[in-house]
Structures are given as C-alpha cells and as structure tokens.
Write a protein that holds these residues in place. Structure first.
Motif, mmCIF file in Angstrom:
data_model
loop_
_atom_site.group_PDB
_atom_site.id
_atom_site.type_symbol
_atom_site.label_atom_id
_atom_site.label_comp_id
_atom_site.label_asym_id
_atom_site.label_seq_id
_atom_site.Cartn_x
_atom_site.Cartn_y
_atom_site.Cartn_z
ATOM 1 N N LEU A 138 66.566 -0.400 33.777
ATOM 2 C CA LEU A 138 65.616 -2.022 33.546
ATOM 3 C C LEU A 138 65.729 -2.616 34.467
ATOM 4 O O LEU A 138 67.177 -3.091 35.118
ATOM 5 N N THR A 176 61.546 0.726 33.302
ATOM 6 C CA THR A 176 61.627 -0.676 32.502
ATOM 7 C C THR A 176 61.170 -2.067 33.868
ATOM 8 O O THR A 176 62.586 -2.572 33.827
ATOM 9 N N ALA A 204 63.266 -6.126 24.897
ATOM 10 C CA ALA A 204 63.852 -5.436 25.757
ATOM 11 C C ALA A 204 65.105 -5.316 24.730
ATOM 12 O O ALA A 204 65.555 -3.498 24.469
ATOM 13 N N TRP A 208 64.624 -1.028 23.952
ATOM 14 C CA TRP A 208 65.232 -0.341 25.452
ATOM 15 C C TRP A 208 66.221 0.781 24.509
ATOM 16 O O TRP A 208 67.291 0.842 24.032
#
Ligand SMILES: Cc1cc2nc3c(=O)[nH]c(=O)nc-3n(C[C@H](O)[C@H](O)[C@H](O)COP(=O)(O)O)c2cc1C
Length: 208
Positions: A138, A176, A204, A208
């Motif tokens: 991320l 991401t 997220a 995630w």
C-alpha cells in the motif's frame, strides 16, 4: 497474523501529509488487526546511505568470495533486505518530489533491489523477482498537484509508474495507491482530496 513494514519518506514531521495518512492507516489497521506486528522505518529522518564503490564491489562479488571489508560494505544492505523480506505486507508514505520520489526513498530502493536477494538474472538474460508476489503493498502519496490518468498532467507522474515498475521488478505486483493530491491547489481542492484519501484509507483498512 502479519508483519507489516511501515516506511515514511517525508523529511517533515507533523506537517507531513504522507506521514499523517500512513499513520492513520496503520493505527486503524492495528485496531482491527491487533495480532499484526509493525516494523517501522523513518527514512525521512534517518536516511540510509547512497550506494558507493565498496557497496557495488561487494554486491557483485559472491558472498563466499567477499573479503571482510566487502562483507562489511554490504552489511547494512543485507540487513535492510532481511528486514524487507521478513515483512508480509508493506505500507509506504511517499511524497512526490519533482514528479518522482524523494532521494531518501530512492536510496532505500537502491539498498534493497539486489541481484541474488530480491531479483535474479535468468539463464536467458531475463530478470525474475524473488519477493513473494502474494505480498501486498500500500503506497500513500502526498502531492502538491494532481495527475489524473487521461489528462495531460498524467505524463508528469513519474512516481506511481516508477514505483509500480521497481516493485514489480522484484516480484511485488499487488500494489494499491492512495494519492493525497492537490495539496497546493487551493483550500477547497486540498480539503476535497484529503477527505477522499481518508475515505480510501478507511476502505483499505476494511478490504486490504
Ligand atoms: C522539493 C520538493 C519538490 C516537490 N515537487 C513536487 C512535484 O513535482 N509535484 C507535486 O505535485 N508536488 C511537489 N511537491 C509538493 C509535495 O509533494 C507536497 O508538499 C507534499 O505534501 C509533500 O509530502 P509531505 O506532506 O508528506 O511532506 C514538492 C515539494 C518539495 C518540498
């Protein structure tokens, strides 16, 4: 239970948007995943060195053939690679500097992208990433402007494409991005973008 490597690259402290957004993600994540561990590295305040000649000599000498001096020259890089590979997931807070990444983050990338450790050269001269491709990354950015796909400004974005390329090169393709952008484009645009980034962070945390 996962071990998350959380890295910030802004030299700013409380004023840093990338830092505050990555912190917001990590604290919310920890609330919902209390068993996970977080390894934190602050490149903005504690940068790693640039590669130098002894580093390069060591990196291109097989470990068993290295002198004690060469082993020492590559030790920090080896430790950083060990730390990187020990993580199951990655969260990076990265400002946009001059349409790309801060040199502190680039110096870190130069330390961890290592032949034989995070990528391999194949028999036919190709490259193969050695990092487990199921690991998620991320990346939360902070940008003064905005560079939406499909607009003329997209061509200025050497940050997301570069990070996709270099992490893909070592095997990490599940990336991401959350962009805190338009931060220097007036109060309204800034507030709107920060609200969208915070929504994306909440999403997220849930998915995630
Ligand atoms: C040296 C420097 C270069 C920058 N270059 C860009 C740039 O090319 N494009 C952009 O949109 N913003 C640029 N900015 C603005 C930063 O991306 C923005 O201030 C961001 O919030 C910085 O991250 P931080 O808040 O986490 O410190 C630059 C800022 C600095 C200090």
């Amino acid at each position: 239970m996962a071990n998350i490597l959380h890295i910030d690259a802004s030299p700013r402290g409380e004023r840093s948007i990338s830092r505050s957004l990555s912190y917001e993600f990590i604290t919310s994540w920890k609330d919902t995943h209390p068993g996970d561990t977080v390894t934190y590295r602050d490149l903005g305040h504690n940068p790693v060195p640039h590669v130098d000649e002894p580093w390069i000599a060591a990196a291109f000498t097989p470990p068993e053939a290295r002198t004690p001096e060469l082993t020492q020259a590559i030790k920090l890089s080896d430790d950083l690679v060990d730390e990187f590979l020990a993580a199951d997931r990655y969260v990076f807070g990265v400002p946009m500097y001059n349409f790309s990444i801060p040199s502190t983050f680039k110096a870190y990338i130069d330390q961890i992208v290592r032949g034989g450790r995070t990528f391999a050269v194949t028999e036919n001269g190709g490259f193969q990433g050695l990092v487990d491709s199921s690991k998620k990354v991320l990346i939360i950015t902070a940008r003064g402007g905005s560079f939406p796909p499909g607009t003329p400004f997209a061509a200025y974005d050497f940050q997301e494409p570069y990070l996709r390329t270099i992490f893909g090169f070592i095997g990490l393709t599940d990336l991401t991005f959350i962009h805190g952008d338009s931060l220097n484009s007036g109060k309204d645009a800034r507030q709107k973008s920060l609200a969208a980034a915070k929504d994306a962070i909440a999403q997220a945390v849930a998915t995630w």
